[in-house]
Design a protein around this motif. Structure first.
Motif, mmCIF file in Angstrom:
data_model
loop_
_atom_site.group_PDB
_atom_site.id
_atom_site.type_symbol
_atom_site.label_atom_id
_atom_site.label_comp_id
_atom_site.label_asym_id
_atom_site.label_seq_id
_atom_site.Cartn_x
_atom_site.Cartn_y
_atom_site.Cartn_z
ATOM 1 N N LEU A 217 -6.203 4.673 7.520
ATOM 2 C CA LEU A 217 -5.868 4.112 5.987
ATOM 3 C C LEU A 217 -5.548 2.695 6.317
ATOM 4 C CD1 LEU A 217 -4.275 7.240 4.365
ATOM 5 C CD2 LEU A 217 -6.428 5.998 3.499
ATOM 6 N N PRO B 33 0.365 5.100 0.326
ATOM 7 C CA PRO B 33 -0.429 6.287 0.714
ATOM 8 C C PRO B 33 0.010 7.607 -0.005
ATOM 9 C CG PRO B 33 0.582 5.560 2.458
ATOM 10 C CD PRO B 33 1.052 4.849 1.602
ATOM 11 N N THR B 34 -0.648 8.408 -0.698
ATOM 12 C CA THR B 34 -0.252 9.564 -1.116
ATOM 13 C C THR B 34 -1.417 10.743 -1.154
ATOM 14 O OG1 THR B 34 -0.969 9.877 -3.505
ATOM 15 C CG2 THR B 34 0.788 8.153 -2.953
ATOM 16 N N ASN C 244 -5.058 15.172 3.572
ATOM 17 C CA ASN C 244 -5.603 15.003 4.808
ATOM 18 C C ASN C 244 -5.687 16.364 5.477
ATOM 19 O OD1 ASN C 244 -6.192 13.924 7.190
ATOM 20 N ND2 ASN C 244 -4.044 13.760 7.804
ATOM 21 N N TYR D 24 -7.402 4.311 -4.419
ATOM 22 C CA TYR D 24 -8.458 4.608 -3.257
ATOM 23 C C TYR D 24 -8.397 6.055 -3.531
ATOM 24 C CZ TYR D 24 -10.656 5.001 1.129
ATOM 25 O OH TYR D 24 -11.687 5.479 2.377
ATOM 26 N N SER E 159 -3.475 5.198 -2.593
ATOM 27 C CA SER E 159 -4.409 6.193 -2.303
ATOM 28 C C SER E 159 -4.267 7.724 -2.487
ATOM 29 C CB SER E 159 -4.977 5.984 -0.788
ATOM 30 O OG SER E 159 -4.029 6.370 0.055
ATOM 31 N N LEU F 80 3.263 -1.550 4.292
ATOM 32 C CA LEU F 80 3.040 0.012 3.985
ATOM 33 C C LEU F 80 4.496 0.462 3.430
ATOM 34 C CD1 LEU F 80 1.522 2.548 4.507
ATOM 35 C CD2 LEU F 80 2.589 2.486 6.686
ATOM 36 N N VAL G 224 -3.032 7.817 8.814
ATOM 37 C CA VAL G 224 -2.454 6.679 8.696
ATOM 38 C C VAL G 224 -2.778 5.257 9.097
ATOM 39 C CG1 VAL G 224 -0.200 5.309 8.545
ATOM 40 C CG2 VAL G 224 -0.331 7.671 7.846
ATOM 41 N N TYR H 98 0.848 -1.163 0.052
ATOM 42 C CA TYR H 98 0.142 -0.035 -0.017
ATOM 43 C C TYR H 98 0.850 1.219 -0.251
ATOM 44 C CZ TYR H 98 -2.904 3.623 1.867
ATOM 45 O OH TYR H 98 -3.556 4.535 1.953
#
Length: 285
Positions: A135, A24-25, A54, A87, A50, A144, A132, A22
Motif C-alpha cells: 500500500l 489504511p483501513t 487483506n 482507494y 483505503s 502513514l 502495508v 494516508y
C-alpha cells in the motif's frame, strides 16, 4: 471525495506537490477511524484512505469471512470527515503477482512478533507487513496514520519502514473509546447486547493494571489479577495480559528504566476476539 479501484488510477490522480497523509483501513468504519482521518487532515494537504480486507493477515478463515463490510456507509463517513481520495481495490490489484510475493519477505522482526499477537496468530504480522509495504508503494504518502489500539502492529510497521528504508513518517493517534471505555473496533458490531456489556470489563482491568503499576505493584501479580478478573465473566475468555517495554515489546521487569510502559490484552468475547492496551506513564521512564 474521489474513489479509485486501481493503483494505476489512484497514482495518476494523486497530486505530486502536496503533503499526503494516508489512512489504511479494512472498512466497517467508526469514530476511531474518523479520528485518524481528522488528525491527518489537520497537518496535511491531502488525506487518502483505503478500504481493503487483506486476506493474508487472517489466520482464521471464519474471521475473514465474517469481517463486517459496509463500503457505502464507509465512503459517506470518509467524505464527511475530510478524506479527499478513497482507494477501494480488489485482491488482484493489491497482489497482481499473487499473494506469495511480499516486499517485506525475510524481515526478522525479532521480539516484536514473538509474543502477544505474534504468538497467538501465527503469520498475522507477515501478512500485515506484506499489505502495508504494498500500500505504501502504491500511495507513496508523506505520512502513514495509524491507531494506538493496534500497538504491536504499529511497532512492526515502524520496524518494516526502517528495514525497507521507506521514506514515510508515522503518526500514531490515541485509541478512541466508547462511554464504558471499550476501544472502538469494527468487530464490536458482531457483539450481542450481553457480550457488549461484558466487553466493557476489558478497559476496567487495563485501567486497574495501569493504576497498580503507578503504585509500584509487582508485574506478575498485576497480570494474574487482570487475567483472573477477566475470566470471572462467563462471556470473556482472556488469552493474555502482558506488561511490556513499549520500544522492544519485551516483558517489563520490575524496576526497569523504560521510555514507555504498556499493558495489553487479547480477550475472546462471544464470537469476537478483542484487543486493547494502555500506555502507563512511569516516573522512571
Amino acid at each position: 471525495m474521489r474513489t479509485y479501484k486501481t493503483a494505476k488510477a489512484l497514482q495518476k490522480a494523486l497530486p505530486k506537490d502536496k503533503t499526503i497523509a494516508y489512512v489504511p483501513t479494512m472498512g466497517a468504519l467508526h469514530a476511531g477511524h474518523m479520528a485518524l482521518v481528522e488528525a491527518a487532515a489537520q497537518s496535511h494537504d491531502v488525506v487518502v484512505a483505503s478500504i481493503f480486507v487483506n486476506p493474508t493477515q487472517f489466520n482464521d478463515e471464519t474471521d475473514l469471512d465474517t469481517y463486517p463490510r459496509t463500503p457505502k456507509s464507509d465512503a459517506a463517513l470518509l467524505k464527511k470527515h475530510g478524506c479527499k481520495y478513497l482507494y477501494l481495490p480488489g485482491v488482484n490489484d493489491i497482489y497482481p503477482n499473487g499473494t506469495e510475493h511480499s516486499a517485506a519477505e525475510g524481515i526478522d522482526f525479532g521480539p516484536l512478533t514473538a509474543t502477544m499477537e505474534g504468538a497467538n496468530r501465527p503469520g498475522h504480522f507477515d501478512g500485515v507487513a506484506q499489505v502495508v509495504s504494498r500500500l505504501l508503494e502504491i500511495v507513496q504518502p508523506t505520512t502513514l496514520v495509524l491507531g494506538q489500539k493496534d500497538y504491536q502492529q504499529v511497532a512492526v510497521i515502524r520496524a518494516m519502514v526502517q528495514r525497507l528504508d521507506i521514506p514515510v513518517s508515522i503518526l500514531v493517534v490515541p485509541t478512541v473509546r466508547a462511554k464504558d471505555g471499550l476501544a472502538l473496533s469494527s468487530r464490536n458490531k458482531r457483539l450481542n447486547k450481553k457480550e457488549r456489556v461484558a466487553a466493557g470489563t476489558i478497559n476496567v482491568q487495563l485501567a486497574a493494571v495501569a493504576a497498580g503499576l503507578r503504585a509500584g505493584w509487582p508485574v506478575d501479580v498485576l497480570e494474574q489479577l487482570a487475567l483472573s478478573g477477566l475470566g470471572q465473566n462467563d462471556l470473556l475468555d482472556p488469552e493474555y495480559v502482558q506488561i511490556f517495554d513499549g520500544d522492544t515489546l519485551l516483558p517489563y521487569l520490575d524496576g526497569d528504566n523504560v521510555r514507555e510502559l504498556v499493558v495489553a490484552t487479547a480477550v475472546q468475547c462471544g464470537p469476537v476476539r478483542l484487543i486493547d492496551n494502555r500506555i502507563v506513564n512511569q516516573s522512571n521512564s
